[in-house]
Scaffold this motif. Structure first.
Motif, PDB file in Angstrom:
ATOM      1  N   UNK A  92       0.833  -1.193   0.000  1.00  0.00           N
ATOM      2  CA  UNK A  92       0.000   0.000   0.000  1.00  0.00           C
ATOM      3  C   UNK A  92       0.873   1.251   0.000  1.00  0.00           C
ATOM      4  N   UNK A  93       0.243   2.407  -0.200  1.00  0.00           N
ATOM      5  CA  UNK A  93       1.004   3.653  -0.101  1.00  0.00           C
ATOM      6  C   UNK A  93       1.460   3.852   1.343  1.00  0.00           C
ATOM      7  N   UNK A  94       2.490   4.682   1.512  1.00  0.00           N
ATOM      8  CA  UNK A  94       3.044   4.967   2.836  1.00  0.00           C
ATOM      9  C   UNK A  94       3.551   3.706   3.537  1.00  0.00           C
ATOM     10  N   UNK A  95       4.209   2.854   2.769  1.00  0.00           N
ATOM     11  CA  UNK A  95       4.723   1.601   3.317  1.00  0.00           C
ATOM     12  C   UNK A  95       6.239   1.536   3.167  1.00  0.00           C
ATOM     13  N   UNK A  96       6.888   0.955   4.150  1.00  0.00           N
ATOM     14  CA  UNK A  96       8.313   0.621   4.061  1.00  0.00           C
ATOM     15  C   UNK A  96       8.445  -0.874   4.347  1.00  0.00           C
ATOM     16  N   UNK A  97       9.060  -1.596   3.421  1.00  0.00           N
ATOM     17  CA  UNK A  97       9.091  -3.051   3.485  1.00  0.00           C
ATOM     18  C   UNK A  97      10.479  -3.532   3.099  1.00  0.00           C
ATOM     19  N   UNK A  98      11.136  -4.222   4.035  1.00  0.00           N
ATOM     20  CA  UNK A  98      12.517  -4.663   3.816  1.00  0.00           C
ATOM     21  C   UNK A  98      12.573  -6.139   3.421  1.00  0.00           C
ATOM     22  N   UNK A  99      13.274  -6.422   2.331  1.00  0.00           N
ATOM     23  CA  UNK A  99      13.470  -7.794   1.859  1.00  0.00           C
ATOM     24  C   UNK A  99      14.717  -8.364   2.534  1.00  0.00           C
ATOM     25  N   UNK A 100      14.621  -8.576   3.825  1.00  0.00           N
ATOM     26  CA  UNK A 100      15.785  -8.867   4.656  1.00  0.00           C
ATOM     27  C   UNK A 100      16.510 -10.148   4.276  1.00  0.00           C
ATOM     28  N   UNK A 101      15.751 -11.240   4.173  1.00  0.00           N
ATOM     29  CA  UNK A 101      16.375 -12.548   3.933  1.00  0.00           C
ATOM     30  C   UNK A 101      15.461 -13.398   3.069  1.00  0.00           C
ATOM     31  N   UNK A 102      16.034 -13.998   2.020  1.00  0.00           N
ATOM     32  CA  UNK A 102      15.239 -14.848   1.137  1.00  0.00           C
ATOM     33  C   UNK A 102      16.094 -16.004   0.641  1.00  0.00           C
ATOM     34  N   UNK A 103      15.786 -17.189   1.151  1.00  0.00           N
ATOM     35  CA  UNK A 103      16.474 -18.403   0.710  1.00  0.00           C
ATOM     36  C   UNK A 103      15.420 -19.406   0.268  1.00  0.00           C
ATOM     37  N   UNK A 104      15.531 -19.853  -0.976  1.00  0.00           N
ATOM     38  CA  UNK A 104      14.562 -20.784  -1.542  1.00  0.00           C
ATOM     39  C   UNK A 104      15.295 -21.806  -2.385  1.00  0.00           C
ATOM     40  N   UNK A 105      15.146 -23.069  -1.998  1.00  0.00           N
ATOM     41  CA  UNK A 105      15.772 -24.167  -2.726  1.00  0.00           C
ATOM     42  C   UNK A 105      14.662 -25.047  -3.284  1.00  0.00           C
ATOM     43  N   UNK A 106      14.406 -24.905  -4.572  1.00  0.00           N
ATOM     44  CA  UNK A 106      13.302 -25.637  -5.208  1.00  0.00           C
ATOM     45  C   UNK A 106      13.541 -27.141  -5.176  1.00  0.00           C
ATOM     46  N   UNK A 107      14.784 -27.560  -5.415  1.00  0.00           N
ATOM     47  CA  UNK A 107      15.087 -28.986  -5.479  1.00  0.00           C
ATOM     48  C   UNK A 107      14.986 -29.641  -4.097  1.00  0.00           C
ATOM     49  N   UNK A 108      15.541 -28.987  -3.104  1.00  0.00           N
ATOM     50  CA  UNK A 108      15.527 -29.547  -1.751  1.00  0.00           C
ATOM     51  C   UNK A 108      14.213 -29.286  -1.010  1.00  0.00           C
ATOM     52  N   UNK A 109      13.360 -28.445  -1.588  1.00  0.00           N
ATOM     53  CA  UNK A 109      12.078 -28.096  -0.970  1.00  0.00           C
ATOM     54  C   UNK A 109      12.267 -27.482   0.418  1.00  0.00           C
ATOM     55  N   UNK A 110      13.222 -26.540   0.488  1.00  0.00           N
ATOM     56  CA  UNK A 110      13.460 -25.832   1.736  1.00  0.00           C
ATOM     57  C   UNK A 110      13.385 -24.324   1.500  1.00  0.00           C
ATOM     58  N   UNK A 111      13.128 -23.594   2.567  1.00  0.00           N
ATOM     59  CA  UNK A 111      13.032 -22.139   2.456  1.00  0.00           C
ATOM     60  C   UNK A 111      13.358 -21.501   3.793  1.00  0.00           C
ATOM     61  N   UNK A 112      13.799 -20.270   3.728  1.00  0.00           N
ATOM     62  CA  UNK A 112      14.060 -19.474   4.922  1.00  0.00           C
ATOM     63  C   UNK A 112      13.886 -18.016   4.525  1.00  0.00           C
TER      64      UNK A 112
END
Length: 223
Positions: A82-102
Motif C-alpha cells: 500500500x502507499x506509505x509503506x516501508x518493506x525490507x526484503x531482509x532474507x530470502x532463501x529458496x531451494x526448489x530442489x531440496x524443498x526448503x526455504x528461509x
C-alpha cells in the motif's frame, strides 16, 4: 592534458568498474507493476524503480503517498504494498530442489498483501514477516497485514492453510478465511474473529493497484 587522458582506454574501463558500487546481495525477484513513484533504498541510495527492475536481498521498498508496488519473487510469491509503506526484503532463501526455504522480511510501516508461491506448498515452509509489534508466519496462504486502520497491527487470512501471529506476549493462529486479529504495542494478539465485509474491502483496496485486476491474467506475472 587531463590526468585521465594519461591512462589507456583499458585502464579507464577498469577504473569505472572499481568506482561503480556493486550489488552484494542476491537477486530474488522483480517489480511487476507500479503505481506512482515507488523507491528502493539500496546501499544507502534512494532510487526510483520501474516495472521489470530486479530486486535484491536487503532492499527496502518505499511507497510514498499515491504510490504502490507489486513484486514477484523467485518462487512466484507475490507481494503488493500500500502507499506509505516501508518493506525490507531482509532474507530470502529458496531451494526448489531440496524443498526448503528461509524467508524473513520486515514491514516497518504501512500495509501489504502476500500470496505465497512454491514456498507455501512446501511441507515445512519458513516464511515470516516481522512488524514493530508482532511476527506473522504462514503455512501456505494469501494474507493481509497492515497498520493503517490504527496504531495497531491488523492481520487477516484471505485463503489458504493458516497464518500465525506471535510476539513475546502470546500467539494466535488464523485458519478460516476472513478471520483476523489485532495486535497493539505491548499486548498479545487479540482473539481471532471474523472481519466485517467493509473492513475486508478497505484492506483489499489499500493494497490493490489500479491496473492489477485487469492485468492479473497477463503473462507479465510469469517470473
Amino acid at each position: 592534458m587531463s590526468r585521465l587522458s594519461k591512462f589507456s582506454p583499458l585502464v579507464l574501463i577498469l577504473l569505472c568498474f572499481l568506482t561503480t558500487p556493486a550489488v552484494a546481495s542476491n537477486e530474488i525477484g522483480k517489480v511487476v507493476l507500479i503505481q506512482g513513484k515507488p523507491l528502493v533504498e539500496r546501499q544507502n541510495q534512494h532510487l526510483f524503480i520501474k516495472r521489470n527492475d530486479p530486486l535484491f536481498t536487503e532492499d527496502v521498498l518505499i511507497t510514498p503517498v499515491g504510490s504502490k508496488i507489486l513484486i514477484k519473487l523467485e518462487d512466484k510469491t507475490t507481494i503488493s504494498l500500500a502507499e506509505n509503506t516501508q518493506f525490507e526484503l531482509s532474507k530470502y532463501q529458496f531451494d526448489k530442489k531440496a524443498q526448503t526455504s528461509d524467508v524473513s522480511f520486515k514491514m516497518l510501516k504501512g500495509a501489504f498483501r502476500t500470496l505465497t508461491g512454491s514456498i507455501g506448498k512446501q511441507k515445512q515452509p519458513k516464511f515470516e514477516i516481522h512488524t514493530p509489534v508482532a511476527t506473522i508466519g504462514v503455512r501456505g496462504t494469501e494474507f493481509w497485514g497492515g497498520m493503517i486502520f490504527s496504531d495497531a497491527l491488523d492481520v487477516t487470512m484471505l485463503e489458504g492453510k493458516g497464518v500465525y501471529i506471535k510476539n513475546k506476549h502470546g500467539q494466535v493462529e488464523i485458519t478460516r478465511p476472513g478471520d483476523g486479529t489485532m495486535v497493539s504495542k505491548g499486548m498479545k494478539p487479540s482473539e481471532v474473529s471474523m472481519w466485517s465485509e467493509e473492513k475486508l474491502k478497505k484492506a483489499a483496496a489499500a493494497t490493490e493497484l489500479k491496473q492489477q485486476r485487469q492485468n492479473e491474467s497477463e503473462d507479465y506475472l510469469n517470473y
